[in-house]
Write a protein that holds these residues in place. Sequence first.
Motif, PDB file in Angstrom:
ATOM      1  N   GLN A 121       0.846  -1.192   0.000  1.00  0.00           N
ATOM      2  CA  GLN A 121       0.000   0.000   0.000  1.00  0.00           C
ATOM      3  C   GLN A 121       0.880   1.240   0.000  1.00  0.00           C
ATOM      4  OE1 GLN A 121      -2.237  -0.600   3.610  1.00  0.00           O
ATOM      5  NE2 GLN A 121      -3.812  -1.829   2.620  1.00  0.00           N
ATOM      6  N   ASP A 122       0.453   2.247  -0.754  1.00  0.00           N
ATOM      7  CA  ASP A 122       1.193   3.523  -0.820  1.00  0.00           C
ATOM      8  C   ASP A 122       2.668   3.276  -1.161  1.00  0.00           C
ATOM      9  OD1 ASP A 122      -1.151   4.865  -0.082  1.00  0.00           O
ATOM     10  OD2 ASP A 122      -0.716   4.585   2.049  1.00  0.00           O
ATOM     11  N   ASN A 123       2.890   2.338  -2.114  1.00  0.00           N
ATOM     12  CA  ASN A 123       4.243   2.003  -2.576  1.00  0.00           C
ATOM     13  C   ASN A 123       5.127   1.424  -1.469  1.00  0.00           C
ATOM     14  OD1 ASN A 123       3.810   2.899  -5.270  1.00  0.00           O
ATOM     15  ND2 ASN A 123       4.113   5.026  -4.598  1.00  0.00           N
ATOM     16  N   ARG A 124       4.515   0.900  -0.430  1.00  0.00           N
ATOM     17  CA  ARG A 124       5.269   0.274   0.654  1.00  0.00           C
ATOM     18  C   ARG A 124       4.822  -1.176   0.824  1.00  0.00           C
ATOM     19  NH1 ARG A 124       4.671   4.239   5.704  1.00  0.00           N
ATOM     20  NH2 ARG A 124       2.508   4.100   4.967  1.00  0.00           N
ATOM     21  N   GLU A 125       5.823  -2.047   0.945  1.00  0.00           N
ATOM     22  CA  GLU A 125       5.581  -3.481   1.089  1.00  0.00           C
ATOM     23  C   GLU A 125       5.826  -3.906   2.531  1.00  0.00           C
ATOM     24  OE1 GLU A 125       8.388  -7.178   0.127  1.00  0.00           O
ATOM     25  OE2 GLU A 125       7.695  -6.175  -1.698  1.00  0.00           O
ATOM     26  N   ASN A 126       4.952  -4.812   3.024  1.00  0.00           N
ATOM     27  CA  ASN A 126       5.117  -5.340   4.385  1.00  0.00           C
ATOM     28  C   ASN A 126       4.820  -6.839   4.362  1.00  0.00           C
ATOM     29  OD1 ASN A 126       5.188  -5.975   7.084  1.00  0.00           O
ATOM     30  ND2 ASN A 126       3.981  -4.216   7.753  1.00  0.00           N
ATOM     31  N   ILE A 127       5.871  -7.641   4.537  1.00  0.00           N
ATOM     32  CA  ILE A 127       5.706  -9.104   4.561  1.00  0.00           C
ATOM     33  C   ILE A 127       6.167  -9.682   5.905  1.00  0.00           C
ATOM     34  CG2 ILE A 127       5.862  -9.412   2.064  1.00  0.00           C
ATOM     35  CD1 ILE A 127       8.802 -10.073   2.396  1.00  0.00           C
ATOM     36  N   GLU A 128       6.237  -8.820   6.916  1.00  0.00           N
ATOM     37  CA  GLU A 128       6.678  -9.247   8.245  1.00  0.00           C
ATOM     38  C   GLU A 128       5.573  -9.069   9.278  1.00  0.00           C
ATOM     39  OE1 GLU A 128       9.803 -10.495   8.868  1.00  0.00           O
ATOM     40  OE2 GLU A 128      10.198 -10.399   6.727  1.00  0.00           O
ATOM     41  N   ARG A 129       4.340  -9.229   8.872  1.00  0.00           N
ATOM     42  CA  ARG A 129       3.211  -8.951   9.761  1.00  0.00           C
ATOM     43  C   ARG A 129       2.936 -10.068  10.759  1.00  0.00           C
ATOM     44  NH1 ARG A 129      -0.185  -4.833   8.684  1.00  0.00           N
ATOM     45  NH2 ARG A 129       0.186  -3.583   6.824  1.00  0.00           N
ATOM     46  N   VAL A 130       3.149 -11.326  10.354  1.00  0.00           N
ATOM     47  CA  VAL A 130       2.855 -12.480  11.210  1.00  0.00           C
ATOM     48  C   VAL A 130       4.147 -13.238  11.460  1.00  0.00           C
ATOM     49  CG1 VAL A 130       1.526 -14.613  11.429  1.00  0.00           C
ATOM     50  CG2 VAL A 130       0.508 -12.619  10.286  1.00  0.00           C
ATOM     51  N   ASP A 131       4.409 -13.541  12.735  1.00  0.00           N
ATOM     52  CA  ASP A 131       5.699 -14.133  13.127  1.00  0.00           C
ATOM     53  C   ASP A 131       6.026 -15.407  12.364  1.00  0.00           C
ATOM     54  OD1 ASP A 131       6.192 -12.116  14.898  1.00  0.00           O
ATOM     55  OD2 ASP A 131       5.442 -13.190  16.659  1.00  0.00           O
ATOM     56  N   ARG A 132       5.070 -16.309  12.216  1.00  0.00           N
ATOM     57  CA  ARG A 132       5.381 -17.614  11.627  1.00  0.00           C
ATOM     58  C   ARG A 132       5.693 -17.533  10.133  1.00  0.00           C
ATOM     59  NH1 ARG A 132      -0.447 -20.666  11.849  1.00  0.00           N
ATOM     60  NH2 ARG A 132      -1.238 -20.071   9.794  1.00  0.00           N
ATOM     61  N   TYR A 133       5.383 -16.384   9.508  1.00  0.00           N
ATOM     62  CA  TYR A 133       5.697 -16.210   8.094  1.00  0.00           C
ATOM     63  C   TYR A 133       6.938 -15.350   7.867  1.00  0.00           C
ATOM     64  CZ  TYR A 133       1.115 -18.151   6.896  1.00  0.00           C
ATOM     65  OH  TYR A 133       0.029 -18.975   6.746  1.00  0.00           O
ATOM     66  N   GLY A 142       1.195  -9.275  -7.960  1.00  0.00           N
ATOM     67  CA  GLY A 142       0.423  -9.598  -6.765  1.00  0.00           C
ATOM     68  C   GLY A 142       0.636 -11.014  -6.276  1.00  0.00           C
ATOM     69  N   ASP A 143       1.453 -11.797  -6.972  1.00  0.00           N
ATOM     70  CA  ASP A 143       1.706 -13.178  -6.562  1.00  0.00           C
ATOM     71  C   ASP A 143       2.477 -13.228  -5.250  1.00  0.00           C
ATOM     72  OD1 ASP A 143       0.508 -13.770  -8.952  1.00  0.00           O
ATOM     73  OD2 ASP A 143       2.389 -14.246  -9.994  1.00  0.00           O
ATOM     74  N   LEU A 144       2.197 -14.268  -4.454  1.00  0.00           N
ATOM     75  CA  LEU A 144       2.858 -14.438  -3.161  1.00  0.00           C
ATOM     76  C   LEU A 144       3.567 -15.785  -3.135  1.00  0.00           C
ATOM     77  CD1 LEU A 144       3.272 -13.308  -0.249  1.00  0.00           C
ATOM     78  CD2 LEU A 144       1.294 -14.675   0.428  1.00  0.00           C
ATOM     79  N   LEU A 145       4.849 -15.764  -2.785  1.00  0.00           N
ATOM     80  CA  LEU A 145       5.641 -16.994  -2.688  1.00  0.00           C
ATOM     81  C   LEU A 145       5.867 -17.323  -1.217  1.00  0.00           C
ATOM     82  CD1 LEU A 145       8.679 -18.015  -4.813  1.00  0.00           C
ATOM     83  CD2 LEU A 145       8.925 -17.984  -2.334  1.00  0.00           C
ATOM     84  N   ILE A 146       5.610 -18.590  -0.862  1.00  0.00           N
ATOM     85  CA  ILE A 146       5.826 -19.071   0.506  1.00  0.00           C
ATOM     86  C   ILE A 146       6.922 -20.120   0.466  1.00  0.00           C
ATOM     87  CG2 ILE A 146       4.792 -20.098   2.566  1.00  0.00           C
ATOM     88  CD1 ILE A 146       2.075 -19.252   1.562  1.00  0.00           C
TER      89      ILE A 146
END
Length: 259
Positions: A60-72, A83-87
């Motif tokens: 959002q607003d040109n900012r990425e956040n992929i550290e929201r949940v500890d286990r991920y 928009g693809d997400l790699l796990i």
Amino acid sequence: MRLKILLILFLQVALVESLREVSGYLGDTVTLLSGADPSWNLSAIEWSIFSNSTWIATYQDNRENIERVDRYKGRLILNTTSGDLLIRNLTTEDAMEYNIDLFNTARLYSRDKIKVIVRQRLQKPTIATYASKNGVCRLWLHCHSADEGALLSWQSIPPDATVYNLTAPVGNPGVALEFLNPIQGTVELTCTSCRNMEKTSSHVKAKCDGKTTEPQTTPNPKEQPQTRDRHLVVFVVGGFLGITLIVITICLSSGERHV
């Protein structure tokens, strides 16, 4: 969440929510495709889980956040263009439904769902081997798989051997080989486990001298010390009781002589 609802009311819904499935093996990597129209210029991406839409990866607003949940943490890669997400390093806890909400600069919105299925790779079958030599060479082999639905089969059976199928539970076949020539060299056999399009095998070598080489099933080594300990306890207790009985007998005999 309330802000999202208000935004959606003013946006044009481009796609209808659906449910797709993607599968991956335990410890491997899986990619969740957003399903976004390639012509879209994405302004916001929201990957979430659970019924309360817990965000795990956002843009959002040109900012990425992929550290929201500890286990991920440390396991996600978000493609902000598609928009693809790699796990990475899949775990059993990753098996669930994932929501993807997409917003573009033309005020179009879409939502989709993806169900992730985590599979365990087929395990190598185990082979138990028994050999005997009594005039002729006889080998008994039994193959077992810990995976449900796996089909087992034997390969590389020597052409000069008489083969018998052993009675065994369904899916755990065994074979018996008998050689007319008692001076038979090393026999190599392979048990293959197959499920769907996946295969894995275990190999065994056996000789007619009654000895076998790996893999040969053996007792659990952790259980052996316990057995020795029990034997030691029985020996000590038995010895103690024996000495006590001798002492009592001597005392009673002495008492009778004094009388």
